[in-house]
Design a protein around this motif. Structure first.
Motif, PDB file in Angstrom:
ATOM      1  N   TYR A   1      -3.632   3.681 -13.009  1.00 37.97           N
ATOM      2  CA  TYR A   1      -2.924   4.427 -11.963  1.00 37.97           C
ATOM      3  C   TYR A   1      -3.409   4.027 -10.572  1.00 37.97           C
ATOM      4  N   VAL A   2      -4.713   3.941 -10.416  1.00 40.01           N
ATOM      5  CA  VAL A   2      -5.260   3.583  -9.105  1.00 40.01           C
ATOM      6  C   VAL A   2      -4.835   2.181  -8.697  1.00 40.01           C
ATOM      7  N   VAL A   3      -4.866   1.267  -9.656  1.00 37.68           N
ATOM      8  CA  VAL A   3      -4.455  -0.113  -9.360  1.00 37.68           C
ATOM      9  C   VAL A   3      -3.022  -0.142  -8.851  1.00 37.68           C
TER      10      VAL A   3
ATOM     11  N   ALA B   1      -1.763  -1.139  -5.182  1.00 34.60           N
ATOM     12  CA  ALA B   1      -0.789  -2.229  -5.042  1.00 34.60           C
ATOM     13  C   ALA B   1       0.419  -1.770  -4.235  1.00 34.60           C
ATOM     14  N   ALA B   2       0.844  -0.526  -4.475  1.00 33.96           N
ATOM     15  CA  ALA B   2       1.993  -0.003  -3.732  1.00 33.96           C
ATOM     16  C   ALA B   2       1.674   0.061  -2.243  1.00 33.96           C
ATOM     17  N   LEU B   3       0.415   0.429  -1.944  1.00 34.22           N
ATOM     18  CA  LEU B   3       0.014   0.467  -0.537  1.00 34.22           C
ATOM     19  C   LEU B   3       0.084  -0.928   0.081  1.00 34.22           C
TER      20      LEU B   3
ATOM     21  N   ALA C   1       0.365  -2.384   6.122  1.00 33.91           N
ATOM     22  CA  ALA C   1      -0.947  -2.557   5.515  1.00 33.91           C
ATOM     23  C   ALA C   1      -1.175  -4.027   5.161  1.00 33.91           C
ATOM     24  N   ARG C   2      -0.128  -4.627   4.615  1.00 33.13           N
ATOM     25  CA  ARG C   2      -0.194  -6.008   4.148  1.00 33.13           C
ATOM     26  C   ARG C   2      -0.638  -6.965   5.260  1.00 33.13           C
ATOM     27  N   THR C   3      -0.006  -6.853   6.388  1.00 30.35           N
ATOM     28  CA  THR C   3      -0.264  -7.802   7.473  1.00 30.35           C
ATOM     29  C   THR C   3      -1.549  -7.453   8.215  1.00 30.35           C
TER      30      THR C   3
END
Lengths: 214, 214, 214, 214
Positions: B92-94, B98-100, B106-108
């Motif tokens: 679940y945490v993974v 990943a969704a974040l 967040a990605r950039t």
DNA sequence: GTTTAATCGAGACGGTACGTCCCGTCTTTGC
DNA sequence: GCAAAGACGGGACGTACCGTCTCGATTAAAC
């Protein structure tokens, strides 16, 4: 490597091969001295004793140039002749990779170009070809040796085997990068050993307990 | 959060709390629209309806501003009420993490500020306090639950336990980040499950074989 | 002097008279230290130990403030008790005025506010009242003395007399200012004497020849 | 004219002559529209269709730029072919100079750069070379004509003659500037005639009396 | 042995963003 | 209600790089 292949046109003065080497070398040195964000194209050109136009004739921008400049550093990673066990091989690779990430030019450049690539598909592809994919050979070679030693099974499902290799690669590379750059803690022998135990034996081994995995 | 604490001196007009919120929100939106490298202080100020000086009064530069702007995103990560097993919690945490990382802001931003921090001790500290350390609670809480369930032992050596928690954190966060941003492959349920199996059971479980760990 | 008369409103705390003096003094010192173009309202306020709002409550801007600050310098110009002849009086005034223009605060401020006034009718008026008109007394007093000595006739046409006084004033002040600030040459005794000879006797006297004026 | 002479080094792209002309023209227009204190380098660049860097490559700042921009206006001043007498020549020059000072770009710029030059030796030199010294030719030419006509003597002492020419120049230019800009009164034919009478004949002529100069 | 064309260095070009300074106003607390 | 303090929105500053564009001068393959 270059923006346009100079061999395409046959007439006229050919591009200087020395200039290429000088530029890439100057780029690495500039990364050491200034870091990614303070590195400028003009400065690299000046260091290389070259005009700015000569840079732009070969690379589209800072990101592409830096990817090429640091790619050769990653090619220096190698498995040693023989270390006797999968655990030893893994530990060796982890420490070698960590040593690379201690080099300031790699340290400052790697995360920066990855960040840049989140909004640049072409750059993402360039990074993958120049840096990422070429290091997977370490995982594949390590597995091959472990299989020869009987430490790992020969898998019949090739696509599953490839998926597993990719997973191992992301776990190893990711853990080392995160420890070194994000947590900013040293990747020393102690950590490498603990990581290897976890990787090979799972949380069971890491905590000295026997969980019942799903 | 701010450059200098306004509460230090109690004289003069107090800083606007609305401005703070508007700036951080504008920063996140600018990250979505432009990405890290095209984001400018002037643009953020304009989006926030605020003067550039108001930004610089609070943050020393782009990096500091962006760290604070994205830090709140990471605080949204939470363990769910109960998932029944350590494997389920980890998976679940993974997926949540990943969704974040799928969120463009967040990605950039994440890799960019980490890259910047390689040459800026103060920024490194700021990232650690604002982002990294605060997520370790997920690992600690997951362990606590697993221990209550009997899946993991209660460790007597506290410093060893802390080291193990840090290791788990680097492995989980590093693997997800590397998969998502460097390898640029999706972190889907299948991958999350495979990763969880590897994490809990080690290579043995991941390859369906029983290696003889050192 | 001030923007609005403080005596108009009778309630509340009255304006500080000390502040006015401190501000004007600080302005003169700032002119000496920084010159017109580097002088700022904030700096004057800080020097005077006063808040910026206190300045703006009294003066509309830098130009108005500086006009008031330097006006008092011009009031120090005086004819001496008695010098015996028109030529001596004129020479004395020229040298006194030149000495004033040697003071850096007057030097830098005078031309600057005049330049500013070319596009500001209100400022033009303020300069005239605070500085220009008040110095015409020197011309008028000098003429009166010369008339008493019999050096100059009593003119019957009063408007013609006023026009002549204005002309003399522009010629004297203009020549000294131009010599001192534009030509940037010293106004010494030699120059003052040559100028006086020209003023009283015309080109004929200045060149030792008898031209035939129109 | 420019900050550094581009002809010094002959390598690289030469500076655009069109840009120079466009910038100076834009500067004059901006002076007309905005006046000295509201004129900005950025605005001039925009008007000239030129980048700010192109301005700064040629001029160190606003003052230098404006001096060059208005210098050409002063070069338009000329003595007419023949006016028959020194008085007529003088009157003509006074009116022509006054007409120049009516032009808003000259009006607002002249006093401003002189004010600025009180704390800037280099600027003072620049003004002298570009504007002041070049107008002395009018005095010299006027004297030459007057000598040919027999209105003035040929002076044997050259340095005394030069001093007298400088004096005349300061008196004429200073009087006109003071009348026009400081007193803010019109320089019309009547004033020009009265001034010429004073200049040629001294106070005696101006008041219709025969004083006894020292 | 000329052409011919792409290269080289240098540096000016139109731009964008920077981070700072000052403007003149507004909003606090305290006298 | 005035004063000191200082944050506010705004505008210009002068600088640093960007990536492009002339320049004149090489340089080597093609003719």
């Amino acid at each position: 490597m270059c923006r346009t292949t100079p061999s395409a046109g046959r007439k006229g003065r050919p591009r200087s091969a020395e200039a290429d080497a000088a530029i890439l070398s100057a780029t690495r040195q500039a990364l050491v001295d200034l870091g990614w964000s303070k590195l400028t194209m003009g400065d690299v050109a000046a260091r290389a004793g070259v005009a700015k136009t000569t840079l732009y004739r070969r690379w589209a921008g800072k990101s592409e140039l830096v990817v090429d400049a640091v790619a050769v550093l990653f090619d220096e990673l190698e498995l040693p002749p023989d270390r006797g066990s999968l655990a030893a091989d893994a530990e060796y690779v982890v420490l070698q990779f960590a040593a690379l990430l201690e080099r300031p030019e790699a340290r400052t450049a790697l995360m920066a170009v990855v960040a840049e690539s989140t909004r640049d598909e072409a750059l993402r592809t360039r990074i993958r070809h120049a840096i990422v994919d070429r290091q997977k050979r370490l995982v594949l070679e390590g597995r091959r040796r472990a299989q020869e030693r009987g430490e790992l099974p020969y898998e019949s499902d090739e696509s599953a085997a490839a998926r597993t290799a990719d997973l191992i690669f992301d776990v190893v590379a990711g853990a080392v990068v995160h420890r070194s750059l994000v947590s900013a803690e040293p990747v020393d022998t102690q950590w490498a050993r603990a990581f290897t135990v976890l990787l090979l034996g799972g949380l069971a081994a890491a905590t000295g307990f026997a969980p019942s995995p799903r």
